[in-house]
Design a protein around this motif. Structure first.
Motif, PDB file in Angstrom:
ATOM      1  N   ALA A  44      40.963  37.011  39.339  1.00 43.27           N
ATOM      2  CA  ALA A  44      39.699  37.080  40.227  1.00 43.27           C
ATOM      3  C   ALA A  44      38.699  35.894  40.090  1.00 43.27           C
ATOM      4  O   ALA A  44      38.327  35.284  40.706  1.00 43.27           O
ATOM      5  N   ALA A  45      38.622  35.737  38.482  1.00 40.11           N
ATOM      6  CA  ALA A  45      37.660  34.745  37.960  1.00 40.11           C
ATOM      7  C   ALA A  45      38.132  33.267  38.402  1.00 40.11           C
ATOM      8  O   ALA A  45      37.488  32.354  38.726  1.00 40.11           O
ATOM      9  N   ALA A  46      39.352  33.011  38.053  1.00 42.44           N
ATOM     10  CA  ALA A  46      39.967  31.838  38.357  1.00 42.44           C
ATOM     11  C   ALA A  46      39.818  31.340  39.843  1.00 42.44           C
ATOM     12  O   ALA A  46      39.705  30.240  40.219  1.00 42.44           O
ATOM     13  N   THR A  47      40.175  32.514  40.710  1.00 42.56           N
ATOM     14  CA  THR A  47      40.126  32.149  42.196  1.00 42.56           C
ATOM     15  C   THR A  47      38.801  31.969  42.650  1.00 42.56           C
ATOM     16  O   THR A  47      38.694  30.961  43.564  1.00 42.56           O
ATOM     17  N   ALA A  48      37.910  32.626  42.103  1.00 38.38           N
ATOM     18  CA  ALA A  48      36.548  32.437  42.504  1.00 38.38           C
ATOM     19  C   ALA A  48      35.991  31.086  42.318  1.00 38.38           C
ATOM     20  O   ALA A  48      35.196  30.411  42.948  1.00 38.38           O
ATOM     21  N   THR A  49      36.344  30.613  41.135  1.00 38.19           N
ATOM     22  CA  THR A  49      36.160  29.096  40.633  1.00 38.19           C
ATOM     23  C   THR A  49      36.499  28.192  41.650  1.00 38.19           C
ATOM     24  O   THR A  49      35.775  27.096  41.833  1.00 38.19           O
ATOM     25  N   GLN A  50      37.449  28.412  42.660  1.00 39.36           N
ATOM     26  CA  GLN A  50      37.846  27.348  43.522  1.00 39.36           C
ATOM     27  C   GLN A  50      36.812  27.200  44.595  1.00 39.36           C
ATOM     28  O   GLN A  50      36.725  26.154  45.135  1.00 39.36           O
ATOM     29  N   LEU A  51      35.680  28.153  44.488  1.00 36.11           N
ATOM     30  CA  LEU A  51      34.697  27.979  45.637  1.00 36.11           C
ATOM     31  C   LEU A  51      33.651  26.763  45.204  1.00 36.11           C
ATOM     32  O   LEU A  51      33.164  26.133  46.118  1.00 36.11           O
ATOM     33  N   LEU A  52      33.948  26.611  43.949  1.00 33.03           N
ATOM     34  CA  LEU A  52      32.888  25.447  43.348  1.00 33.03           C
ATOM     35  C   LEU A  52      33.415  24.023  43.964  1.00 33.03           C
ATOM     36  O   LEU A  52      32.715  23.168  44.053  1.00 33.03           O
ATOM     37  N   SER A  53      34.845  23.993  44.411  1.00 32.89           N
ATOM     38  CA  SER A  53      34.946  22.476  45.078  1.00 32.89           C
ATOM     39  C   SER A  53      34.954  22.665  46.236  1.00 32.89           C
ATOM     40  O   SER A  53      35.445  21.641  46.938  1.00 32.89           O
ATOM     41  N   ILE A  54      34.457  23.660  47.040  1.00 33.16           N
ATOM     42  CA  ILE A  54      34.168  23.479  48.361  1.00 33.16           C
ATOM     43  C   ILE A  54      33.049  22.932  48.874  1.00 33.16           C
ATOM     44  O   ILE A  54      31.853  23.154  48.263  1.00 33.16           O
ATOM     45  N   ASN A  55      33.174  21.835  49.670  1.00 32.71           N
ATOM     46  CA  ASN A  55      31.936  21.059  49.994  1.00 32.71           C
ATOM     47  C   ASN A  55      31.019  21.632  50.969  1.00 32.71           C
ATOM     48  O   ASN A  55      31.044  21.306  52.264  1.00 32.71           O
ATOM     49  N   ASN A  56      30.345  22.854  50.492  1.00 31.64           N
ATOM     50  CA  ASN A  56      29.425  23.389  51.248  1.00 31.64           C
ATOM     51  C   ASN A  56      28.483  24.414  50.434  1.00 31.64           C
ATOM     52  O   ASN A  56      29.104  25.129  49.472  1.00 31.64           O
ATOM     53  N   HIS A  57      27.310  24.259  50.601  1.00 33.34           N
ATOM     54  CA  HIS A  57      26.382  25.042  49.732  1.00 33.34           C
ATOM     55  C   HIS A  57      26.435  26.461  49.846  1.00 33.34           C
ATOM     56  O   HIS A  57      26.132  27.106  48.688  1.00 33.34           O
ATOM     57  N   TYR A  58      26.753  26.915  50.846  1.00 35.12           N
ATOM     58  CA  TYR A  58      26.651  28.330  51.133  1.00 35.12           C
ATOM     59  C   TYR A  58      27.963  28.885  50.336  1.00 35.12           C
ATOM     60  O   TYR A  58      27.604  29.824  49.635  1.00 35.12           O
ATOM     61  N   TRP A  59      28.962  28.232  50.356  1.00 34.62           N
ATOM     62  CA  TRP A  59      30.143  28.791  49.500  1.00 34.62           C
ATOM     63  C   TRP A  59      30.082  28.328  48.171  1.00 34.62           C
ATOM     64  O   TRP A  59      30.531  29.159  47.281  1.00 34.62           O
ATOM     65  N   GLN A  60      29.685  27.168  47.724  1.00 39.87           N
ATOM     66  CA  GLN A  60      29.232  26.852  46.325  1.00 39.87           C
ATOM     67  C   GLN A  60      28.530  27.643  45.708  1.00 39.87           C
ATOM     68  O   GLN A  60      28.796  27.878  44.517  1.00 39.87           O
ATOM     69  N   THR A 120      25.809  30.657  47.107  1.00 45.35           N
ATOM     70  CA  THR A 120      25.627  31.774  47.469  1.00 45.35           C
ATOM     71  C   THR A 120      26.803  32.844  47.185  1.00 45.35           C
ATOM     72  O   THR A 120      26.949  33.722  46.616  1.00 45.35           O
ATOM     73  N   LYS A 121      28.050  32.373  47.845  1.00 43.91           N
ATOM     74  CA  LYS A 121      28.994  33.101  47.857  1.00 43.91           C
ATOM     75  C   LYS A 121      29.624  33.325  46.405  1.00 43.91           C
ATOM     76  O   LYS A 121      30.306  34.498  45.991  1.00 43.91           O
ATOM     77  N   TYR A 122      29.613  32.224  45.902  1.00 43.81           N
ATOM     78  CA  TYR A 122      30.261  32.051  44.435  1.00 43.81           C
ATOM     79  C   TYR A 122      29.531  33.159  43.503  1.00 43.81           C
ATOM     80  O   TYR A 122      29.979  33.940  42.701  1.00 43.81           O
ATOM     81  N   ASN A 123      28.159  33.003  43.498  1.00 44.26           N
ATOM     82  CA  ASN A 123      27.442  33.794  42.808  1.00 44.26           C
ATOM     83  C   ASN A 123      27.387  35.273  43.219  1.00 44.26           C
ATOM     84  O   ASN A 123      27.561  36.340  42.232  1.00 44.26           O
ATOM     85  N   GLU A 124      27.717  35.507  44.368  1.00 47.31           N
ATOM     86  CA  GLU A 124      28.050  36.801  45.090  1.00 47.31           C
ATOM     87  C   GLU A 124      29.406  37.410  44.374  1.00 47.31           C
ATOM     88  O   GLU A 124      29.354  38.818  43.782  1.00 47.31           O
ATOM     89  N   LEU A 125      30.568  36.523  44.291  1.00 50.13           N
ATOM     90  CA  LEU A 125      31.711  37.046  43.467  1.00 50.13           C
ATOM     91  C   LEU A 125      31.438  37.163  42.315  1.00 50.13           C
ATOM     92  O   LEU A 125      32.147  38.165  41.781  1.00 50.13           O
ATOM     93  N   ASN A 126      30.916  36.276  41.446  1.00 52.17           N
ATOM     94  CA  ASN A 126      30.458  36.706  40.215  1.00 52.17           C
ATOM     95  C   ASN A 126      29.926  37.667  39.941  1.00 52.17           C
ATOM     96  O   ASN A 126      30.282  38.474  38.940  1.00 52.17           O
ATOM     97  N   ALA A 127      29.041  38.359  40.630  1.00 56.22           N
ATOM     98  CA  ALA A 127      28.284  39.561  40.428  1.00 56.22           C
ATOM     99  C   ALA A 127      29.280  40.734  40.525  1.00 56.22           C
ATOM    100  O   ALA A 127      29.198  41.600  40.227  1.00 56.22           O
ATOM    101  N   GLN A 128      30.123  40.589  41.610  1.00 57.06           N
ATOM    102  CA  GLN A 128      31.103  41.518  42.059  1.00 57.06           C
ATOM    103  C   GLN A 128      31.871  41.779  40.775  1.00 57.06           C
ATOM    104  O   GLN A 128      32.630  42.821  40.736  1.00 57.06           O
ATOM    105  N   ILE A 129      32.249  40.742  40.225  1.00 60.83           N
ATOM    106  CA  ILE A 129      33.416  40.537  39.224  1.00 60.83           C
ATOM    107  C   ILE A 129      32.857  41.400  37.917  1.00 60.83           C
ATOM    108  O   ILE A 129      33.557  42.460  37.207  1.00 60.83           O
TER     109      ILE A 129
END
Length: 617
Positions: free
Chosen positions: A190-206, A208-217
């Protein structure tokens, strides 16, 4: 029509009044027209000299509004910087004629507003509103954007729709994969997969959603300790461990992301408890134990109806265990009380069908046993036919198969016993011919028959008796040769007994003994020859000792060889003592040949030490 004088007088009187009215009518309309002309002229002058107001834009009727008013209202609308307001601004001035004096100003504004729409679309995209961003992107007037030979923004804008959609799809897949890993409780994945969002060229996913996933993890990892411990307990098996596992799973709060997982585990563990109870019931036939286990299922699992049905069916099954028809009928009656809307209805119908079949089977089994009591071949065959009526898939078929197998063995025994009895009687003759006749008779019992094993054991024994009768003369003759010391002849006769024959082992043991005697005698004679070849020669005596020591321990000559070794050892010591008077070193060399274990060995070692000390002095 003719007019009389009176009529003419009336017309003459009315005409002056009509003329007066007509003059008044024209005067009125001339006044109205004058007021209108002066009003319109004054209004036009007023509109030219006053500044437009925002409320005028709200009442604007585009086909009749002036270009300056439309341009003004467009600029006011564009100031709101929304998709709707920018599109409204463009629409207000986009239809000005190409030769209009304000056309160039309108075009510059439209180009500026088009760039505003681009900025707005990018903002919507990075804020997480893909649908709005794509809608704004589609409304941008690409033909109004500047396009030079090396720089044409419209080409890039045309690719944005696919790029944005592909990026969004990729990000959503990463998000879903991360959530699945969370549900599967694979934190590292889960942590490794969520890290892939950091390479997405979009502020919302990089962000907002990445922080949301980290909180869920973090949240799920803390919550999962209960589920992991519950699973570990459940894997150990046993109703008590499953009850403890359920208690742990219930500690997951309803607001947790794993709450549904925990509840699913509660139901799963509860069903495992139900399975445990069923295993105890069917494997151990322990009704009280099964009911005690099933009562441990918590109410939160919502399996109350299953527990009720299981309890009723368990009691029904307990009645059926006796196998008696009245008890089977009672079990059927009790199971039939489970209605079609109950959870274990299908299982109850299956049990009822099984018990109904068993009732039929019990009848066949009872009749078969009764027929087989006579223990005659015809009665046994009739009994087999009776129980064979039980179909292969019926519950009592295994019992029927056991009875059939037993009765078949009994029939085979009755058929083959005369062969065995006659063979035993023939073998009483104790001769080779008698044994061969017995073997031939007993071999009439075929392979796989009930008495086949016993028959083969008897045949093997008689075959060994035949071999013993045939080979014993060879062994007796060989022993006669051995008794007079003719060991080679004895060995030659004993070797006539072939491998695999019953006396082969005994013959080989005798041959081994005789060979030892031959070897022992040969070694002893050779040693004596060496000792007598040169009197008082240490080398000859030493060679004789070594040769005598090669006499096997098991050979009869070993004791005699040991006596000779002692005698020759004493002679060696005596020679050494004689040499010590004139040659100490020579005496030591001779004394060292005295073998260990001999009586003279210790004396020889003492003399060697003395002589060496004398040499050193």
């Amino acid at each position: 029509m003719d007019l009389n004088d009176a009529d003419l007088a009336g017309v003459a009187t009315a005409f002056p009044r009509r003329q007066s009215l007509w003059n008044w009518f024209w005067q009125f309309w001339l006044l109205v027209m004058g007021i209108t002309v002066f009003g319109l002229g004054g209004g036009a002058v007023f509109s030219l000299v006053r500044l437009p107001q925002t409320r005028d834009c709200d009442r604007l009727i585009q086909p009749f509004a002036s270009a300056s008013l439309r341009l003004y209202c467009a600029q006011v609308a564009a100031g709101e910087q929304t998709r709707e307001s920018l599109l409204k601004a463009i629409k207000l001035v986009d239809d000005l004629p190409k030769d209009h004096p304000l056309r160039a100003t309108a075009d510059r504004n439209i180009q500026h507003w088009a760039f505003d729409l681009i900025v707005l679309a990018e903002g919507q995209y990075n804020d997480g509103d893909l649908a709005a961003a794509l809608a704004t992107l589609a409304d941008i007037p690409l033909d109004r954007l500047p396009c030079e030979e090396d720089d044409c923004p419209r080409d890039e804008l045309l690719s944005w729709k696919k790029t944005w959609q592909d990026t969004w799809d990729q990000a959503e897949k990463i998000y879903k994969d991360t959530e699945k890993a969370l549900i599967d409780q694979d934190w590292d994945l889960a942590a490794a997969t969520a890290t892939q969002l950091l390479s997405i060229n979009n502020h919302y996913w990089q962000v907002t959603k990445y922080n949301e996933l980290n909180a869920q993890i973090r949240e799920v990892r803390d919550t999962n300790s209960y589920i992991a411990r519950a699973k570990a307990l459940a894997e150990k098996g046993g109703a008590d461990n499953l009850v403890k596992a359920i208690a742990l799973a219930q500690k997951v709060e309803p607001g947790s992301r794993l709450y549904t997982v925990a509840q699913a585990q509660v139901v799963k563990f509860s069903r495992q408890i139900l399975d445990e109870a069923e295993t105890v019931l069917e494997r151990d036939r322990d009704l009280s134990g099964a009911l005690a286990i099933v009562q441990k299922i918590p109410t939160v699992a919502n399996l109350q109806e299953e527990v009720q049905d299981f309890t009723l069916l368990a009691k029904s099954q307990a009645k059926s265990w006796s196998g008696r028809i009245p008890d089977l009928e009672a079990a059927i009656a009790q199971a039939q009380t489970i209605e079609s809307d109950r959870p274990l209805y299908t299982q109850s119908r299956r049990l009822i069908q099984t018990w109904q079949q068993e009732i039929q089977d019990v009848g066949h089994l009872d009749r078969g046993r009764s027929l087989a009591q006579n223990q005659s071949i015809p009665s046994l065959m009739t009994a087999i036919a009776e129980v064979s009526l039980i179909p292969q898939n019926h519950p009592r078929r295994n019992e029927a198969n056991d009875l059939i197998a037993g009765w078949n063995r009994k029939i085979e025994t009755l058929e083959d016993q005369p062969y065995l009895d006659r063979a035993i009687e023939l073998a009483r003759g104790g001769t080779v011919a008698a044994y061969q006749s017995a073997i031939a008779e007993i071999n009439r019992i075929g392979r796989g028959r009930a008495l086949y094993g016993e028959a083969q054991d008897q045949a093997s024994q008689w075959d060994r008796d035949i071999q013993r009768i045939e080979d014993a003369p060879y062994l007796d003759e060989a022993q006669e040769y051995a008794d007079v010391g003719r060991y080679p002849q004895a060995i030659a006769v004993a070797q006539r007994i072939s491998p695999g024959r019953v006396l082969y082992g005994e013959a080989q043991d005798q041959i081994a003994d005789w060979r030892l005697e031959i070897q022992g005698e040969s070694n002893l004679e050779q040693a004596r020859g060496l000792s007598s070849s040169s009197v008082n020669n240490p080398e000859s005596l030493t060679a004789a000792i070594r040769t005598a020591d090669r006499v096997p321990t098991q050979a009869p000559q070993r004791a005699e060889a040991d006596e000779e070794i002692e005698r020759w050892s004493t002679q060696l010591l005596q020679i050494a003592l004689e040499r010590s008077g004139y040659d100490l070193r020579g005496a030591i060399e001779v004394a060292e040949q005295v073998p260990p274990g001999s009586i003279a060995y210790e004396d020889a070692q003492a003399y060697i030490r003395t002589w060496r000390s004398q040499i050193d002095l």
